[in-house]
Design a protein around this motif. Structure first.
Motif, PDB file in Angstrom:
ATOM      1  N   PRO A   1       1.239   4.211  -0.146  1.00 27.61           N
ATOM      2  CA  PRO A   1       1.158   3.269  -1.276  1.00 27.61           C
ATOM      3  C   PRO A   1       0.070   2.211  -1.116  1.00 27.61           C
ATOM      4  CG  PRO A   1       3.438   3.627  -0.618  1.00 27.61           C
ATOM      5  CD  PRO A   1       2.596   4.273   0.433  1.00 27.61           C
TER       6      PRO A   1
ATOM      7  N   SER B   1       7.922  -1.266   0.263  1.00 27.14           N
ATOM      8  CA  SER B   1       7.590  -2.684   0.139  1.00 27.14           C
ATOM      9  C   SER B   1       6.626  -3.053   1.252  1.00 27.14           C
ATOM     10  CB  SER B   1       8.850  -3.544   0.223  1.00 27.14           C
ATOM     11  OG  SER B   1       8.537  -4.918   0.031  1.00 27.14           O
TER      12      SER B   1
ATOM     13  N   LEU C   1       3.683  -6.221  -2.189  1.00 26.84           N
ATOM     14  CA  LEU C   1       3.690  -5.113  -3.139  1.00 26.84           C
ATOM     15  C   LEU C   1       5.006  -4.373  -2.958  1.00 26.84           C
ATOM     16  CD1 LEU C   1       0.935  -2.534  -3.947  1.00 26.84           C
ATOM     17  CD2 LEU C   1       3.151  -1.738  -3.136  1.00 26.84           C
ATOM     18  N   THR C   2       5.730  -4.160  -4.048  1.00 25.93           N
ATOM     19  CA  THR C   2       6.992  -3.432  -4.005  1.00 25.93           C
ATOM     20  C   THR C   2       6.998  -2.409  -5.121  1.00 25.93           C
ATOM     21  OG1 THR C   2       8.159  -5.367  -3.132  1.00 25.93           O
ATOM     22  CG2 THR C   2       9.506  -3.622  -4.105  1.00 25.93           C
ATOM     23  N   GLY C   3       7.417  -1.209  -4.802  1.00 27.12           N
ATOM     24  CA  GLY C   3       7.431  -0.162  -5.815  1.00 27.12           C
ATOM     25  C   GLY C   3       8.287   1.005  -5.400  1.00 27.12           C
TER      26      GLY C   3
ATOM     27  N   SER D   1       8.426   5.820 -12.251  1.00 23.92           N
ATOM     28  CA  SER D   1       7.771   5.140 -11.138  1.00 23.92           C
ATOM     29  C   SER D   1       7.248   3.791 -11.597  1.00 23.92           C
ATOM     30  CB  SER D   1       6.610   5.985 -10.583  1.00 23.92           C
ATOM     31  OG  SER D   1       5.596   6.156 -11.559  1.00 23.92           O
ATOM     32  N   GLY D   2       7.078   2.888 -10.677  1.00 27.33           N
ATOM     33  CA  GLY D   2       6.565   1.567 -11.003  1.00 27.33           C
ATOM     34  C   GLY D   2       6.300   0.759  -9.756  1.00 27.33           C
ATOM     35  N   ARG D   3       5.678  -0.388  -9.948  1.00 27.31           N
ATOM     36  CA  ARG D   3       5.409  -1.269  -8.818  1.00 27.31           C
ATOM     37  C   ARG D   3       5.148  -2.679  -9.315  1.00 27.31           C
ATOM     38  NH1 ARG D   3      -0.465   1.063  -7.183  1.00 27.31           N
ATOM     39  NH2 ARG D   3      -1.736  -0.104  -8.673  1.00 27.31           N
ATOM     40  N   PHE D   4       5.352  -3.617  -8.428  1.00 30.87           N
ATOM     41  CA  PHE D   4       5.027  -5.017  -8.670  1.00 30.87           C
ATOM     42  C   PHE D   4       4.057  -5.468  -7.589  1.00 30.87           C
ATOM     43  CE2 PHE D   4       5.647  -9.403  -7.340  1.00 30.87           C
ATOM     44  CZ  PHE D   4       5.378 -10.086  -8.504  1.00 30.87           C
TER      45      PHE D   4
ATOM     46  N   TRP E   1      -2.731   5.939 -15.763  1.00 29.01           N
ATOM     47  CA  TRP E   1      -2.220   4.726 -16.399  1.00 29.01           C
ATOM     48  C   TRP E   1      -2.972   4.411 -17.694  1.00 29.01           C
ATOM     49  CZ3 TRP E   1       2.246   2.917 -14.972  1.00 29.01           C
ATOM     50  CH2 TRP E   1       2.665   3.032 -13.654  1.00 29.01           C
TER      51      TRP E   1
ATOM     52  N   ARG F   1       2.805  -5.353 -13.288  1.00 32.33           N
ATOM     53  CA  ARG F   1       4.053  -4.600 -13.321  1.00 32.33           C
ATOM     54  C   ARG F   1       3.816  -3.365 -14.178  1.00 32.33           C
ATOM     55  NH1 ARG F   1       4.856  -9.922 -14.030  1.00 32.33           N
ATOM     56  NH2 ARG F   1       6.342 -11.035 -12.697  1.00 32.33           N
TER      57      ARG F   1
ATOM     58  N   LEU G   1       5.606   0.393 -15.480  1.00 36.19           N
ATOM     59  CA  LEU G   1       6.771   1.282 -15.560  1.00 36.19           C
ATOM     60  C   LEU G   1       6.424   2.499 -16.411  1.00 36.19           C
ATOM     61  CD1 LEU G   1       9.669  -1.279 -16.133  1.00 36.19           C
ATOM     62  CD2 LEU G   1       9.170  -0.027 -14.023  1.00 36.19           C
TER      63      LEU G   1
END
Length: 394
Positions: A47, A314, A335-337, A354-357, A377, A392, A394
């Motif tokens: 990631p 994360s 980064l968290t996803g 799937s997603g991430r912040f 994307w 963010r 999603l």
């Protein structure tokens, strides 16, 4: 051990000394451990991707059938740089990607519209390393506005870099996996390359922040009549007089951004005043600003409960843009996803979410997204990486 000399072009950039070969390393393997040392390539395609070429060692240990440990240390005297540009219709090259030259032979990675290319006259491209230019072969006919991304190492500038890596992977019951990885890359301010750290340089770096255009010292030194190649006129402009005919020794460099005031005159063999902002060089020595990057985090994946697949990760990053001004240039973030796959009914379609912040202070070692990922994307390749603010998806 292994020594290779892969596809380096003949001539000035061919390998004639052991230090110029692509890879020189020793590898040892046993049933429960392995080690390698020499010229290595470290990379992670997870990631948070990163890649570094270095000289050092790497080791792996399998103390249990379900537990794998790894770690390593190394140094490098080169700095990875990158550039992106678009092509012109029918022009195979040469395209200049490093005007200052000094590209480390064999260190480049070239992508054309997101595809990794191969070096060599019978492959996709050839590189003029001293000139910093690339030419595509006829096997890759170039069209208009194709995207070229090149990363490479430069020789002999900046500071020596110290690198550390470590991690583990643990297999859990139920076909689950838990992993951790960490990576650190830091300039060693005690080992400058090609110059000597003075009080003046330390003061300049302390005031430069993260702006490379402010990190410079004068390139002019008064050496006395008959010992230099330039004189200084009443307007503080340096005038080329020829070797041994002047009283100033002057080094000119291109500024990191913008134009200069001097142009090189090949007929004279020196730099001439062209007008303010009308040239390419300035009488300055630019100093690479030393920095550091560290990133570490964990990942969990498997097929627990009703999930067909589940992956959660994360990561934390800490980046110092200037080691002489840590308080003002330190950026921290996370980064968290993750990804989850579910089948609504047995043998039914797989639905994936799937997603991430990405927090505002997160600074990855490399670009987070490849061209293909940006395209998925619906984003153009010119989209800037997500360093400047939260994101963010999603």
């Amino acid at each position: 051990g292994r020594i290779t000399d892969r596809d380096l072009p003949p001539g000035v950039s061919s390998s004639e000394a052991l230090s110029e070969l692509d890879r020189v390393y020793l590898e040892i393997q046993a049933s429960r451990w392995n080690a390698e040392m020499g010229d290595l390539e470290w990379s992670s395609n997870g990631p948070v991707p990163w890649r570094s070429d270095l000289s050092g060692f790497n080791a792996g240990l399998l103390p249990l059938d379900v537990l794998e440990l790894s770690g390593g240390y190394g140094t490098t005297g080169t700095e990875r740089r990158s550039v992106t540009f678009t092509t012109s219709e029918g022009l195979q090259g040469p395209y200049t990607f490093e005007p200052a030259g000094g590209v480390t032979p064999g260190s480049e990675r070239v992508f054309l519209d997101g595809e990794l290319l191969r070096r060599g006259s019978g492959a996709d491209y050839e590189v003029d390393y001293p000139g910093g230019q690339i030419t595509f072969t006829t096997s890759r006919l170039i069209r208009r506005d194709q995207r070229v991304e090149i990363s490479w190492y430069r020789q002999g500038d900046g500071f020596r870099k110290n690198l550390l890596r470590g991690g583990f992977n643990l297999q859990l019951p139920g076909d689950l996996n838990l992993g951790f990885t960490g990576f650190s890359r830091s300039d060693d301010t005690g080992v400058p390359l090609g110059f000597v750290i003075t009080d003046e340089i330390e003061e300049v770096l302390a005031q430069a922040g993260e702006d490379p255009s402010l990190a410079w010292i004068s390139g002019a030194v008064f050496v006395g009549q008959g010992n230099g190649s330039y004189t200084l006129d009443s307007l503080s402009r340096y005038i080329w007089t020829g070797p041994g005919e002047g009283d100033w020794s002057v080094e000119f460099q291109k500024p990191p951004e913008g134009a200069g005031d001097y142009l090189y005159d090949s007929t004279l063999g020196g730099y001439q005043w062209a007008g303010e902002g009308m040239g390419t060089h300035l009488p300055r020595k630019y100093i690479t600003i030393p920095g550091s990057t560290e990133v570490f985090g964990g990942q969990f994946d498997g097929s627990p409960l009703f999930f067909d697949s589940l992956e959660v990760h994360s990561y934390y990053s800490g980046r110092t843009g200037n080691l002489y001004d840590v308080d003002e240039t330190l950026r921290r973030g996370n980064l968290t996803g993750g990804l989850a796959g579910i089948r609504p009914w047995q043998s039914g379609p797989l639905l994936t979410l799937s997603g991430r912040f990405v927090s505002q202070g997160f600074r990855p070692p490399e670009d987070l997204d490849s061209d293909s990922e940006l395209k998925s994307w619906g984003l153009p390749w010119t989209w800037i990486r997500k360093d400047g603010g939260p994101s963010r998806f999603l």
